[in-house]
Write an enzyme that holds these catalytic residues in place. Structure first.
Site, PDB file in Angstrom:
ATOM      1  N   HIS A 113       1.108  -1.052   0.243  1.00 10.19           N
ATOM      2  CA  HIS A 113       0.101   0.099   0.138  1.00 10.19           C
ATOM      3  C   HIS A 113       0.433   1.127  -0.084  1.00 10.19           C
ATOM      4  O   HIS A 113      -0.001   2.428  -0.232  1.00 10.19           O
ATOM      5  CB  HIS A 113      -0.769  -0.310   1.078  1.00 10.19           C
ATOM      6  N   ASP A 132       0.441  -7.720   0.981  1.00  8.34           N
ATOM      7  CA  ASP A 132       0.955  -6.359   1.394  1.00  8.34           C
ATOM      8  C   ASP A 132       2.041  -6.194   1.397  1.00  8.34           C
ATOM      9  O   ASP A 132       2.864  -4.809   2.136  1.00  8.34           O
ATOM     10  CB  ASP A 132       0.092  -5.550   2.787  1.00  8.34           C
ATOM     11  N   SER A 182       4.397   2.391   8.048  1.00  5.48           N
ATOM     12  CA  SER A 182       4.047   1.366   6.861  1.00  5.48           C
ATOM     13  C   SER A 182       5.772   0.851   6.327  1.00  5.48           C
ATOM     14  O   SER A 182       5.762   1.919   5.254  1.00  5.48           O
ATOM     15  CB  SER A 182       3.239   1.821   6.140  1.00  5.48           C
TER      16      SER A 182
END
Length: 420
Positions: free
Chosen positions: A166, A197, A276
């Protein structure tokens, strides 16, 4: 008088000397004839010694007390000038030492002692948190995509970097990374796996230092961990916490977008947007997870903030998928060969259908069976089963416990790779 009591001449050998006859000295008065202090009639003379020249300087003539005295004014003047010169030199040297030791450039005062060595308490051991940060930080990067910011970490000297899918979603030619020293480099997308992911990008830069990868199957709840990344665009940030839980099965992603499943490492280390894709590191400096998801109270995903609930993809899973992407350009997805019901809430994952030639069918499972445990991990719903299955590599053999009607049973399932 000539009596014997007042006679001053020393006695001789004869009690009564005869005039004209030689006299013998008394043995009790030896040498008395030539000693004027003993014989008053002996010849005597005062002899002064002749002065001998020694070659030394002549004796000084004593000063004349009536001569005029010399003035001390020149001496005092010389002392005064010498003192002034010494003071000037000392002041100059003091100023120079002050410039070097007590003042910073520009004349500003610099406080604190100088010239001291680093104390032992400040010399961080390699296994300390400071030592771990020093080793890991050079391998952590900030990923920039069209103005958005995420994190990643170098896993090879060839320039491969692991991050979240993402983070690079929608990446174009603007993809770049920056390093802890402020340098930047362009990056290219190697491949991505939206459902796990995970993604791999590559940078062209010499002297890259890859991280050390740990074993996520060996960590335990309570182990100390550090989270690296660029939360809220604050690059080179490190936060600390512990492993709060293991195999936390969750689903993430937008309702209309890609659904992502995690059998995650839960931690209370502060993680926010921008973290992230960054590494989760154990106390030995080994990467054990990829920071991916946070939980927040209320608000949208864009407004979410840390409340002590963060989740990371286990590094064993991330490493396997990254190797697939680098070697083949595509990751293999692990499946059990059955569809599950995700909408109902029950204790276990109910199988909606079973593929005839799939792993579940080969283990004797049927539609309607409820799998309650996978490899000893309790399952609450179908999401938990999907997340746990994807944690393992294709070909892994796992034990399952299931319920069929009122009976319970167990079986061994050999997981497979999705052929689609």
């Amino acid at each position: 008088m000539t009596d014997g009591w007042n006679w001053s001449r020393p006695p001789t050998s004869s009690a009564y000397p005869v005039p004209g006859e030689p006299q013998q000295p008394s043995p009790w008065w030896s040498g008395g004839q030539a000693d004027p202090w003993r014989d008053p009639y002996a010849p005597s003379a005062v002899v002064l010694p002749t002065p001998q020249s020694t070659g030394g300087p002549p004796l000084e003539t004593p000063p004349n007390p009536d001569a005029p005295r010399r003035s001390f004014a020149p001496i005092l003047m010389i002392c005064l000038v010498t003192a002034l010169l010494a003071g000037g030199v000392g002041g100059t040297l003091g100023f120079l030492f002050a410039i070097k030791g007590g003042y910073a450039e520009g004349g500003r005062t610099q406080l604190g002692a100088s010239g001291q060595g680093v104390p032992e308490s400040a010399q961080r051991a390699p296994e300390s948190a400071g030592g771990v940060v020093e080793r890991v930080q050079p391998s952590v990067v900030t990923v920039r995509v069209s103005g958005a910011i995420g994190s990643g970490f170098v896993v090879s000297t060839e320039g491969y970097v692991i991050t979240n899918d993402h983070v690079v979603e929608g990446a174009d030619d603007t993809l770049s990374v920056s390093f802890h020293d402020g340098s930047t480099a362009a990056a290219t997308l190697v491949g991505r796996d939206p459902e796990s992911d995970l993604a791999v990008i590559k940078v062209a830069k010499e002297g890259l230092i890859p991280v050390t990868l740990g074993n996520s199957d060996e960590i335990a709840v309570g182990d100390p961990v550090l989270a690296f990344g660029s939360p809220l665009a604050l690059v080179n940030t490190v936060t600390a916490g512990i492993v709060s839980a293991l195999d936390r099965t969750i689903q993430a992603g937008e309702e209309t977008g890609t659904r992502r499943y995690y059998a995650a490492i839960q931690t209370d280390a502060a993680v926010n947007q921008g973290n992230s894709g960054g590494p989760l590191v154990d106390g030995a400096g080994r990467v054990v997870g990829v920071n991916s998801v946070i939980r927040s109270v209320g608000g949208t995903t864009a407004e979410a903030g840390n409340i002590g609930l963060a989740f990371a993809i286990p590094i064993n899973q991330a490493k396997r998928i990254a190797e697939d992407i680098i070697d083949t350009g595509k990751a293999r997805r692990t499946v059990i060969g059955a569809e599950v019901m995700t909408g109902e809430s029950s204790t276990g994952a109910r199988l909606q259908s079973v593929q005839p030639a799939g792993p579940a069918a080969g283990a004797g499972l049927k539609a309607g069976d409820v799998i309650t445990k996978l490899d000893g991990h309790p399952l609450e719903d179908g999401i938990g089963l999907i997340a746990m299955v994807r944690k393992y590599a294709p070909g892994s053999v796992v034990a399952v416990e299931y319920r069929r009607g009122s009976k319970t049973a167990s079986a061994s399932v050999t997981l497979a790779a999705d052929t689609n």
